[in-house]
Design an enzyme around this catalytic site. Structure first.
Site, PDB file in Angstrom:
ATOM      1  N   TYR A  11     -29.555   9.364  14.769  1.00 54.86           N
ATOM      2  CA  TYR A  11     -29.922  10.466  13.871  1.00 54.86           C
ATOM      3  C   TYR A  11     -31.437  10.699  13.829  1.00 54.86           C
ATOM      4  CZ  TYR A  11     -30.558  12.632   9.212  1.00 54.86           C
ATOM      5  OH  TYR A  11     -30.933  13.411   8.160  1.00 54.86           O
ATOM      6  N   ILE A  52     -32.386  -2.688  23.805  1.00 54.88           N
ATOM      7  CA  ILE A  52     -33.807  -3.023  23.607  1.00 54.88           C
ATOM      8  C   ILE A  52     -34.115  -4.445  24.053  1.00 54.88           C
ATOM      9  CG2 ILE A  52     -34.430  -1.345  21.819  1.00 54.88           C
ATOM     10  CD1 ILE A  52     -33.834  -3.518  19.704  1.00 54.88           C
ATOM     11  N   PHE A  69     -36.698   2.997  16.769  1.00 55.37           N
ATOM     12  CA  PHE A  69     -35.659   3.330  15.783  1.00 55.37           C
ATOM     13  C   PHE A  69     -34.417   2.459  15.931  1.00 55.37           C
ATOM     14  CE2 PHE A  69     -38.151   7.053  16.731  1.00 55.37           C
ATOM     15  CZ  PHE A  69     -38.440   7.566  15.487  1.00 55.37           C
ATOM     16  N   ALA A  71     -31.624   0.061  15.739  1.00 57.93           N
ATOM     17  CA  ALA A  71     -31.282  -1.004  14.784  1.00 57.93           C
ATOM     18  C   ALA A  71     -29.901  -0.713  14.230  1.00 57.93           C
ATOM     19  CB  ALA A  71     -32.281  -1.017  13.623  1.00 57.93           C
ATOM     20  N   PHE A  72     -29.316  -1.725  13.602  1.00 56.59           N
ATOM     21  CA  PHE A  72     -28.168  -1.471  12.729  1.00 56.59           C
ATOM     22  C   PHE A  72     -28.720  -1.226  11.333  1.00 56.59           C
ATOM     23  CE2 PHE A  72     -25.761  -4.299  15.856  1.00 56.59           C
ATOM     24  CZ  PHE A  72     -25.285  -3.211  16.557  1.00 56.59           C
ATOM     25  N   THR A 113     -38.072   0.367   6.029  1.00 54.92           N
ATOM     26  CA  THR A 113     -37.163   0.924   5.038  1.00 54.92           C
ATOM     27  C   THR A 113     -37.534   0.545   3.609  1.00 54.92           C
ATOM     28  OG1 THR A 113     -34.914   0.739   4.177  1.00 54.92           O
ATOM     29  CG2 THR A 113     -35.649  -1.058   5.548  1.00 54.92           C
ATOM     30  N   TYR A 137     -29.791  -6.387   5.540  1.00 56.10           N
ATOM     31  CA  TYR A 137     -30.428  -5.302   6.295  1.00 56.10           C
ATOM     32  C   TYR A 137     -31.917  -5.224   5.946  1.00 56.10           C
ATOM     33  CZ  TYR A 137     -32.012  -0.514   7.093  1.00 56.10           C
ATOM     34  OH  TYR A 137     -32.756   0.582   7.451  1.00 56.10           O
ATOM     35  N   PHE A 165     -37.377   6.195   2.746  1.00 56.50           N
ATOM     36  CA  PHE A 165     -36.419   6.140   1.652  1.00 56.50           C
ATOM     37  C   PHE A 165     -35.147   6.799   2.198  1.00 56.50           C
ATOM     38  CE2 PHE A 165     -38.537   4.065  -1.974  1.00 56.50           C
ATOM     39  CZ  PHE A 165     -39.595   3.585  -1.245  1.00 56.50           C
ATOM     40  N   ARG A 275     -21.141  -1.215  -4.733  1.00 53.04           N
ATOM     41  CA  ARG A 275     -21.224  -1.698  -3.354  1.00 53.04           C
ATOM     42  C   ARG A 275     -22.242  -2.843  -3.330  1.00 53.04           C
ATOM     43  NH1 ARG A 275     -23.295   2.590   1.084  1.00 53.04           N
ATOM     44  NH2 ARG A 275     -25.242   2.109   0.036  1.00 53.04           N
TER      45      ARG A 275
HETATM   46  N1  LIG Z   1     -31.015   6.979   7.869  1.00 54.93           N
HETATM   47  C1  LIG Z   1     -31.727   6.465   6.864  1.00 54.93           C
HETATM   48  O1  LIG Z   1     -31.602   6.893   5.700  1.00 54.93           O
HETATM   49  C2  LIG Z   1     -32.739   5.379   7.137  1.00 54.93           C
HETATM   50  C3  LIG Z   1     -33.531   4.932   6.065  1.00 54.93           C
HETATM   51  C4  LIG Z   1     -34.460   3.916   6.299  1.00 54.93           C
HETATM   52  C5  LIG Z   1     -34.633   3.394   7.571  1.00 54.93           C
HETATM   53  N2  LIG Z   1     -33.840   3.841   8.587  1.00 54.93           N
HETATM   54  C6  LIG Z   1     -34.053   3.257   9.917  1.00 54.93           C
HETATM   55  O2  LIG Z   1     -34.255   4.311  10.860  1.00 54.93           O
HETATM   56  C7  LIG Z   1     -33.723   3.960  12.125  1.00 54.93           C
HETATM   57  C8  LIG Z   1     -32.780   5.042  12.608  1.00 54.93           C
HETATM   58  O3  LIG Z   1     -31.724   5.192  11.666  1.00 54.93           O
HETATM   59  P1  LIG Z   1     -30.563   6.249  11.934  1.00 54.93           P
HETATM   60  O4  LIG Z   1     -30.043   6.653  10.609  1.00 54.93           O
HETATM   61  O5  LIG Z   1     -31.039   7.250  12.891  1.00 54.93           O
HETATM   62  O6  LIG Z   1     -29.478   5.290  12.612  1.00 54.93           O
HETATM   63  P2  LIG Z   1     -28.522   5.588  13.877  1.00 54.93           P
HETATM   64  O7  LIG Z   1     -27.479   4.519  13.833  1.00 54.93           O
HETATM   65  O8  LIG Z   1     -28.102   7.003  13.895  1.00 54.93           O
HETATM   66  O9  LIG Z   1     -29.497   5.342  15.109  1.00 54.93           O
HETATM   67  C9  LIG Z   1     -29.801   4.073  15.627  1.00 54.93           C
HETATM   68  C10 LIG Z   1     -29.721   4.166  17.138  1.00 54.93           C
HETATM   69  O10 LIG Z   1     -30.110   2.914  17.711  1.00 54.93           O
HETATM   70  C11 LIG Z   1     -29.223   2.591  18.761  1.00 54.93           C
HETATM   71  N3  LIG Z   1     -29.261   1.133  18.910  1.00 54.93           N
HETATM   72  C12 LIG Z   1     -28.909   0.193  17.984  1.00 54.93           C
HETATM   73  N4  LIG Z   1     -29.113  -1.041  18.484  1.00 54.93           N
HETATM   74  C13 LIG Z   1     -29.617  -0.880  19.738  1.00 54.93           C
HETATM   75  C14 LIG Z   1     -30.041  -1.785  20.747  1.00 54.93           C
HETATM   76  N5  LIG Z   1     -29.966  -3.107  20.592  1.00 54.93           N
HETATM   77  N6  LIG Z   1     -30.527  -1.266  21.903  1.00 54.93           N
HETATM   78  C15 LIG Z   1     -30.585   0.069  22.110  1.00 54.93           C
HETATM   79  N7  LIG Z   1     -30.186   0.969  21.191  1.00 54.93           N
HETATM   80  C16 LIG Z   1     -29.710   0.501  20.013  1.00 54.93           C
HETATM   81  C17 LIG Z   1     -27.887   3.144  18.327  1.00 54.93           C
HETATM   82  O11 LIG Z   1     -26.981   3.378  19.380  1.00 54.93           O
HETATM   83  C18 LIG Z   1     -28.319   4.453  17.646  1.00 54.93           C
HETATM   84  O12 LIG Z   1     -28.347   5.524  18.566  1.00 54.93           O
HETATM   85  C19 LIG Z   1     -33.060   2.594  11.949  1.00 54.93           C
HETATM   86  O13 LIG Z   1     -33.970   1.609  12.386  1.00 54.93           O
HETATM   87  C20 LIG Z   1     -32.848   2.498  10.447  1.00 54.93           C
HETATM   88  O14 LIG Z   1     -32.860   1.163  10.015  1.00 54.93           O
HETATM   89  C21 LIG Z   1     -32.903   4.827   8.415  1.00 54.93           C
HETATM   90  O1  LIG Z   2     -19.392   6.935  -0.519  1.00 54.17           O
HETATM   91  C1  LIG Z   2     -20.469   6.634  -1.059  1.00 54.17           C
HETATM   92  C2  LIG Z   2     -21.635   6.322  -0.309  1.00 54.17           C
HETATM   93  C3  LIG Z   2     -22.783   5.957  -0.998  1.00 54.17           C
HETATM   94  N1  LIG Z   2     -22.787   5.902  -2.357  1.00 54.17           N
HETATM   95  C4  LIG Z   2     -24.004   5.531  -3.070  1.00 54.17           C
HETATM   96  O2  LIG Z   2     -25.002   6.477  -2.742  1.00 54.17           O
HETATM   97  C5  LIG Z   2     -26.290   5.855  -2.731  1.00 54.17           C
HETATM   98  C6  LIG Z   2     -26.929   6.137  -1.391  1.00 54.17           C
HETATM   99  O3  LIG Z   2     -26.193   5.406  -0.392  1.00 54.17           O
HETATM  100  P1  LIG Z   2     -26.421   5.593   1.173  1.00 54.17           P
HETATM  101  O4  LIG Z   2     -26.421   7.040   1.505  1.00 54.17           O
HETATM  102  O5  LIG Z   2     -25.456   4.686   1.867  1.00 54.17           O
HETATM  103  O6  LIG Z   2     -27.906   5.093   1.379  1.00 54.17           O
HETATM  104  P2  LIG Z   2     -28.591   3.701   0.961  1.00 54.17           P
HETATM  105  O7  LIG Z   2     -27.622   2.607   0.799  1.00 54.17           O
HETATM  106  O8  LIG Z   2     -29.505   3.995  -0.197  1.00 54.17           O
HETATM  107  O9  LIG Z   2     -29.421   3.355   2.263  1.00 54.17           O
HETATM  108  C7  LIG Z   2     -30.173   4.339   2.974  1.00 54.17           C
HETATM  109  O10 LIG Z   2     -31.456   4.385   2.457  1.00 54.17           O
HETATM  110  C8  LIG Z   2     -32.160   3.168   2.559  1.00 54.17           C
HETATM  111  C9  LIG Z   2     -33.523   3.356   1.962  1.00 54.17           C
HETATM  112  O11 LIG Z   2     -33.445   3.723   0.604  1.00 54.17           O
HETATM  113  C10 LIG Z   2     -32.266   2.790   4.022  1.00 54.17           C
HETATM  114  O12 LIG Z   2     -32.891   1.568   4.134  1.00 54.17           O
HETATM  115  C11 LIG Z   2     -30.912   2.702   4.671  1.00 54.17           C
HETATM  116  O13 LIG Z   2     -31.061   2.496   6.058  1.00 54.17           O
HETATM  117  C12 LIG Z   2     -30.174   3.975   4.450  1.00 54.17           C
HETATM  118  O14 LIG Z   2     -28.854   3.816   4.921  1.00 54.17           O
HETATM  119  C13 LIG Z   2     -26.046   4.366  -2.995  1.00 54.17           C
HETATM  120  O15 LIG Z   2     -26.245   4.107  -4.352  1.00 54.17           O
HETATM  121  C14 LIG Z   2     -24.554   4.177  -2.670  1.00 54.17           C
HETATM  122  O16 LIG Z   2     -23.948   3.154  -3.410  1.00 54.17           O
HETATM  123  C15 LIG Z   2     -21.653   6.209  -3.088  1.00 54.17           C
HETATM  124  O17 LIG Z   2     -21.648   6.141  -4.326  1.00 54.17           O
HETATM  125  N2  LIG Z   2     -20.529   6.558  -2.405  1.00 54.17           N
END
Ligand SMILES: NC(=O)c1ccc[n+]([C@@H]2O[C@H](COP(=O)([O-])OP(=O)(O)OC[C@H]3O[C@@H](n4cnc5c(N)ncnc54)[C@H](O)[C@@H]3O)[C@@H](O)[C@H]2O)c1
Ligand SMILES: O=c1ccn([C@@H]2O[C@H](COP(=O)(O)OP(=O)(O)O[C@H]3O[C@H](CO)[C@@H](O)[C@H](O)[C@H]3O)[C@@H](O)[C@H]2O)c(=O)[nH]1
Length: 322
Positions: A11, A52, A69, A71-72, A113, A137, A165, A275
């Site tokens: 994403y 990676i 980027f 990661a899980f 994060t 995480y 965030f 959760r």
């Molecule tokens: N989405 C959020 O709200 C959020 C918030 C805070 C931090 N982040 C961080 O931002 C980054 C991207 O998040 P996202 O929401 O786009 O997640 P995402 O799961 O959509 O993207 C992660 C990508 O990394 C790839 N990947 C995972 N492990 C790998 C490996 N070992 N080698 C190569 N590729 C690998 C996956 O296939 C995927 O395409 C992550 O590091 C996540 O921790 C996301």
């Molecule tokens: O079906 C659902 C899904 C989520 N939530 C709640 O919605 C809020 C937001 O949840 P989610 O969208 O899963 O995001 P976070 O758990 O806050 O985590 C996101 O935001 C973090 C930073 O704040 C990042 O570190 C993470 O990667 C990213 O997934 C949380 O309170 C959840 O408990 C619900 O109540 N119902």
């Protein structure tokens, strides 16, 4: 300039890769497709399907920087499978840093994060706040931040960790499609599309005004702007850490209500147990990003963020049906 984008089939990485291309840069995406999608990689980027941990196979000194980027990132899953997160997020990044050192690539922008802080003592959260993650995480991301600080001090890496965030919204052809989806906004949109009957509210007994968790939602395109600025701001031997958020919190119930208004769908909700690992409130102070990066987010309106996510969700579900 030429950049390696790890996780660029996911994403956030795909949106940042798109922004780099639009700024005229050359982009290689390295992604093992564990949670990403091949079709998510922007047109114009080179794609390497790989891990990676094997980055040394592809990195060379022609790259100006790595944007990392990959990661899980599911908070809930990390509580039940912590080893999966330590292995990929920490083990993977250790291998990536070694490959960068070997290849002489000396600049890094890392996706950190808000989950590194845990339950905050004060909001908005500043970067000097205590870091006591409430889930594995966040702990793995904090460990990587520490690893990067050491790499900068010992080996001259120029690095910026961006502590996102809650990222939301879409940009052009790129948007959020985690599989399985666990994030609030895309799940609520699935209810609006009739793909789910109701949204589960994970806990309504938190110490917040309506009892549900409060988060700071940031548009993915504003986030992408910060990455390009970070590439310029990174200085050899320094590790800068910046929060990225809008400084305003919305409860789970307020998000659901916003989706009702944007989509016109009633969105049934059911209260479910809390959760594991969820802090009650996460709201950013982004003063450091404004000052040190010159970052100025322009898409803070939650209804606008949801509208962009809705447009993307509708587009991919139409594509899925065809
Ligand atoms: N989405 C959020 O709200 C959020 C918030 C805070 C931090 N982040 C961080 O931002 C980054 C991207 O998040 P996202 O929401 O786009 O997640 P995402 O799961 O959509 O993207 C992660 C990508 O990394 C790839 N990947 C995972 N492990 C790998 C490996 N070992 N080698 C190569 N590729 C690998 C996956 O296939 C995927 O395409 C992550 O590091 C996540 O921790 C996301
Ligand atoms: O079906 C659902 C899904 C989520 N939530 C709640 O919605 C809020 C937001 O949840 P989610 O969208 O899963 O995001 P976070 O758990 O806050 O985590 C996101 O935001 C973090 C930073 O704040 C990042 O570190 C993470 O990667 C990213 O997934 C949380 O309170 C959840 O408990 C619900 O109540 N119902």
């Amino acid at each position: 300039m030429k950049y390696l984008v790890t996780g660029g089939a996911g994403y956030v990485g795909s949106v940042v890769a798109q922004h780099l291309l639009e700024a005229g840069h050359e982009v290689t995406v390295l992604d093992n497709l564990s949670t990403g999608f091949r079709e998510g990689v922007p047109a114009g980027a080179a794609f390497v399907e790989g891990d990676i941990r094997d980055a040394a196979k592809w990195l060379d000194s022609s790259y100006e920087a790595v944007l990392h980027f990959a990661a899980f990132s599911q908070v809930g899953e990390s509580v039940v499978k912590p080893e999966k997160y330590w292995d990929n997020n920490v083990g993977g990044t250790m291998a990536l840093l070694a490959a960068m050192r070997e290849a002489g690539v000396r600049k890094l922008v890392f996706s950190s994060t808000a989950a590194t802080y845990g339950e905050p003592e004060q909001v908005p959260i500043v970067e000097t706040a205590p870091t006591q993650p409430t889930n594995p995480y966040g702990a793995t991301k904090l460990a990587v931040d520490h690893m990067i600080t050491g790499e900068a001090a010992a080996h001259g890496l120029g690095a910026v960790s961006l502590r996102y965030f809650n990222v939301a919204g879409a940009y052009g052809a790129q948007g959020e499609r985690h599989n399985p989806e666990s994030h609030l906004i895309p799940l609520v949109l699935q209810v609006a599309q009739g793909r789910r009957e109701a949204i589960s509210v994970f806990g309504d007994d938190y110490p917040t005004p309506d009892g549900t968790c409060i988060r700071d939602y940031i548009h993915v395109a504003d986030l992408a702007d910060a990455h390009l600025l970070a590439l310029t701001a990174a200085q050899p031997g320094e590790h800068l850490i910046c929060n990225l958020g809008n400084g305003e919190g919305f409860s789970v119930r307020e998000v659901i209500e916003t989706v009702r208004q944007v989509t016109g769908h009633p969105i049934p909700e059911v209260v479910a147990p809390r959760r594991g690992g969820d802090p009650a409130v996460l709201v950013a102070s982004a003063a450091t990003a404004r000052e040190k990066l010159g970052w100025n987010p322009t898409r803070a309106d939650l209804a606008g963020i949801v509208a962009d996510a809705w447009e993307f969700a509708q587009r991919i579900s139409t594509a899925r049906e065809q």
